[in-house]
Scaffold this motif. Structure first.
Motif, mmCIF file in Angstrom:
data_model
loop_
_atom_site.group_PDB
_atom_site.id
_atom_site.type_symbol
_atom_site.label_atom_id
_atom_site.label_comp_id
_atom_site.label_asym_id
_atom_site.label_seq_id
_atom_site.Cartn_x
_atom_site.Cartn_y
_atom_site.Cartn_z
ATOM 1 N N ARG A 199 -1.112 -7.794 11.946
ATOM 2 C CA ARG A 199 -0.300 -7.772 10.736
ATOM 3 C C ARG A 199 -1.091 -7.195 9.562
ATOM 4 O O ARG A 199 -0.550 -6.445 8.738
ATOM 5 N N MET A 200 -2.377 -7.542 9.469
ATOM 6 C CA MET A 200 -3.205 -6.978 8.399
ATOM 7 C C MET A 200 -3.327 -5.462 8.539
ATOM 8 O O MET A 200 -3.301 -4.729 7.548
ATOM 9 N N LEU A 218 4.713 -8.841 -1.953
ATOM 10 C CA LEU A 218 5.522 -10.046 -2.138
ATOM 11 C C LEU A 218 5.002 -11.227 -1.333
ATOM 12 O O LEU A 218 4.427 -11.059 -0.249
ATOM 13 N N ALA A 219 5.233 -12.421 -1.880
ATOM 14 C CA ALA A 219 4.912 -13.666 -1.173
ATOM 15 C C ALA A 219 5.838 -14.753 -1.685
ATOM 16 O O ALA A 219 6.378 -14.671 -2.797
ATOM 17 N N LEU A 225 -0.478 -15.276 -3.244
ATOM 18 C CA LEU A 225 -0.112 -13.873 -3.377
ATOM 19 C C LEU A 225 -1.318 -12.939 -3.272
ATOM 20 O O LEU A 225 -1.237 -11.858 -2.686
ATOM 21 N N GLU A 226 -2.463 -13.351 -3.817
ATOM 22 C CA GLU A 226 -3.647 -12.496 -3.809
ATOM 23 C C GLU A 226 -4.265 -12.372 -2.424
ATOM 24 O O GLU A 226 -4.933 -11.391 -2.114
ATOM 25 N N VAL A 227 -4.054 -13.379 -1.573
ATOM 26 C CA VAL A 227 -4.768 -13.407 -0.293
ATOM 27 C C VAL A 227 -3.854 -13.258 0.907
ATOM 28 O O VAL A 227 -4.333 -13.014 2.017
ATOM 29 N N PHE A 298 7.434 -14.005 -5.425
ATOM 30 C CA PHE A 298 6.470 -13.528 -6.418
ATOM 31 C C PHE A 298 5.923 -12.166 -5.970
ATOM 32 O O PHE A 298 5.833 -11.880 -4.766
ATOM 33 N N ALA A 299 5.562 -11.342 -6.946
ATOM 34 C CA ALA A 299 5.149 -9.977 -6.620
ATOM 35 C C ALA A 299 3.975 -9.522 -7.465
ATOM 36 O O ALA A 299 3.854 -9.883 -8.638
ATOM 37 N N LEU A 300 3.123 -8.735 -6.838
ATOM 38 C CA LEU A 300 2.132 -7.911 -7.527
ATOM 39 C C LEU A 300 2.588 -6.468 -7.381
ATOM 40 O O LEU A 300 3.097 -6.074 -6.322
ATOM 41 N N VAL A 301 2.413 -5.667 -8.419
ATOM 42 C CA VAL A 301 2.901 -4.288 -8.407
ATOM 43 C C VAL A 301 1.714 -3.332 -8.446
ATOM 44 O O VAL A 301 0.884 -3.414 -9.347
#
Length: 649
Positions: A199-200, A218-219, A225-227, A298-301
């Motif tokens: 998956r990674m 997304l998580a 979310l960061e990991v 939650f999302a990081l862009v």
């Protein structure tokens, strides 16, 4: 909301609404192996391993994925190697295109088919983990007797598919062991590790594939979310979805085709401007809500990466201008012409090029000509002789170092050769002599496309064309554990074998061209040589190849003082080659005054006397035959104490 994985533990994966049992899948595979593929379960030969040439056909299309997957494979191997496992990455055809193993078990692993180039498709091996992970698109363990063919029944294999953004299998990651407990439950943890690594690899490949797009990471929980990346979505500049990974597709119940082209504002309660702002300011995270379910995530862009490939930095000139140096190297030799054609086909294709040939056969000149024929020609060409740098210095020489990295380091540090070659070409001469420790670091540079100087923790991105050269047999070095097999396949994207000077069909023309060239360097006019000297040069074997020829011609021209090179100006071993090729001298009743000579080693005197005798001691004719002037013949006769019979008392 927590995104559900598209592949959970065996028996829990939700690729369809039908219940799934590993035992049922294995039984169906065994039936196919017998009824469809007509395989003999008792056949005793080991799995087939492709030749290096055939394997390249499978590896080349996967170069980008191999770069991404390597780090994940290394991380997985470090966790399971002490238990006797190896890690394989196969393509969608079941061919192992990369692997990591314990070199101490190399012979056993090769015999078992746990090796680079092995074939693990169902039509070849019957029931096995790689084949089933590919066909069923699920992670699975095939343990001992569950394998169809008898030679594989001692193995335990856990495999997971690596899926592309379109949902198709692009690779299979496998961890296998020669020996393991009988209880299949002992493999449960290994299977989870393989699945997590697959998956990674998928996610990393997604990021690389869509690095020119905005990507939402997304998580279901802000804390992870960061990991832990669960969903991934790539957007074009207008906010429309270009692709999404399988975890997100499953969470929203969409297929890739159904989601592609949808606008992000139709999926989430968010304005596109907010995502653009987030990509520029990099906040910790954004809280989003899915419109179809009302659930929160939650999302990081990550914004699109703005860069211009080296291949577009400079518009290629007309090929007739770029490849002039390369075509000149071909001369009139068919083998060299073929090498030039192949080099021109792969230049600017992102493939490493390996040049093989004897020492002095012109490998560096060929590498420079490849650089000149490429779109990188305006950038640096950096050559490194791996055999000439001491082991203690090669690391700092290649990778550079930060200030204060070691005693004696420059106060401001230094860029290594790899960084110096950024945007250009790095030529690694005598790559076969590179220490094993440096081979590992070089492999990581090629995989990650970044270099970390000594004493630094910050990697520096590099974009280089690799050209390597060696006079050694790398296959032999690999078999003796002196060269990494994975690095070998990384470096020989295409292999060109340069012929020796003695084997070239245009050797005569080359000698004349180099003679004229060296004469212009020394005396500003084309160099020449007498017929006997030319014959000697053409007859000689030239173990040092082109390098030896050029040095010999320059020395001979210096000794001749700019006049035509005579046999006496050439080294003794080259003169010997000439004399060995001459027919025995004619016998005569005339007593020619000369000193006795050894029959096995004629002197310069013998050659000149023979020419004079053939021309009845006519100095003008003899000089013309030798390609020189009368004064030179008289000078040589005086020095060698040769007296015409007409003048004898």
């Amino acid at each position: 909301m927590a995104f559900s994985s598209h592949r959970g533990a065996p028996g829990q994966e939700a690729a369809s609404d039908m219940p799934w049992r590993a035992d049922d899948v294995i039984e169906r595979s065994r039936q196919r192996s017998m009824d469809v593929y007509r395989l003999d379960p008792g056949r005793g030969d080991p799995p087939r391993i492709l030749t290096a040439t055939a394997l390249q056909d499978h590896r080349v299309p996967m170069e980008d994925l191999l770069d991404v997957a390597r780090s994940g494979m290394e991380s997985l191997f470090l966790q399971i190697r002490d238990a006797g496992y190896v890690v394989l990455l196969t393509d969608a055809h079941g061919v192992a295109v990369d692997f990591i193993n314990n070199p101490l078990l190399d012979r056993e692993l090769r015999h078992a088919g746990l090796y680079l180039g092995s074939c693990w498709s169902e039509d070849q091996e019957g029931t096995c983990a790689v084949a089933l992970a590919n066909l069923e698109q699920r992670s699975i363990t095939v343990h001992h007797e569950e394998h169809f063919r008898a030679p594989n029944r001692a193995l335990t294999c856990s495999a997971a598919p690596v899926l592309g953004a379109d949902g198709r299998v692009i690779a299979v990651l496998d961890a296998s062991a020669l020996y393991s407990p009988d209880d299949k439950r002992s493999q449960h943890l290994v299977l989870q590790m393989v699945k997590s690594t697959a998956r990674m690899v998928e996610n990393a490949q997604f990021f690389r594939q869509f690095d020119r797009h905005m990507v939402l990471r997304l998580a279901g929980r802000r804390e992870f979310l960061e990991v832990a990346t669960e969903g991934l979505i790539a957007l074009d500049e207008g906010g429309r979805i270009v692709a999404a990974n399988q975890a997100f597709l499953q969470s929203v119940g969409r297929t890739p085709a159904a989601l592609s082209g949808a606008h992000v504002e139709d999926i989430f309660d968010v304005r596109l401007e907010r995502l653009f702002n987030a990509a520029q300011t990099h906040p910790e995270s954004l809280a989003l809500r899915l419109l179809h379910s009302g659930e929160q995530c939650f999302a990081l862009v990550r914004g699109p990466r703005q860069f211009t490939p080296v291949s577009t930095l400079q518009r290629p000139m007309a090929r007739t201008q770029n490849d002039k140096a390369l075509r000149e190297l071909a001369g009139n030799d068919a083998n060299m012409a073929r090498n030039v054609q192949q080099a021109l086909r792969v230049v600017d294709k992102g493939l490493a090029i390996l040049l093989q040939g004897e020492s002095g056969s012109g490998k560096e000149a060929f590498a420079k000509a490849i650089h000149e024929a490429s779109a990188r020609r305006s950038q640096a060409f950096v050559a490194v002789n791996c055999a000439a740098i001491p082991d203690t210095l090669i690391e700092s020489e290649l990778f550079g170092y930060k200030d204060g990295a070691f005693t004696g380091a420059r106060s401001k540090g230094a860029r290594g050769k790899i960084q110096q070659a950024h945007s250009g070409t790095l030529f690694l001469d005598e790559i076969g002599d590179m220490p094993l420790a440096m081979q590992t670091r070089l492999l990581r540079v090629l995989s990650e496309r970044e270099v970390t100087p000594l004493g630094s923790e910050t990697p520096v991105p590099v974009d280089i064309q690799i050209v390597c050269a060696t006079h050694r047999d790398l296959n032999d070095l690999v078999s003796h554990g002196q060269f990494r097999l994975d690095l070998f396949y990384r470096l020989n994207g295409v292999t060109l074998v340069l012929p020796s000077l003695h084997a070239r069909t245009d050797k005569k023309n080359l000698i004349r061209e180099f003679l004229q060239e060296e004469g212009r360097v020394l005396y500003a006019r084309a160099g020449t040589a007498s017929p006997h000297a030319l014959t000697a040069l053409q007859t000689y074997h030239w173990p040092g190849n082109i390098r030896q020829l050029k040095n010999t011609l320059r020395a001979a021209l210096a000794l001749s003082g700019g006049e035509p090179i005579e046999l006496e100006h050439l080294p003794v071993n080259i003169q010997g080659a000439m004399r060995a090729s001459l027919p025995p001298p004619r016998m005569s009743s005339i007593d020619i005054p000369m000193s006795p000579v050894d029959a096995a080693a004629h002197s310069d005197r013998d050659v000149l006397v023979r020419v004079l005798w053939e021309h009845q001691w006519n100095i003008t004719d003899a000089a013309r035959s030798l390609g020189t002037c009368r004064a030179t013949v008289y000078r040589r006769m005086q020095r060698l104490d040769i007296v015409s019979p007409n003048r004898q008392v």
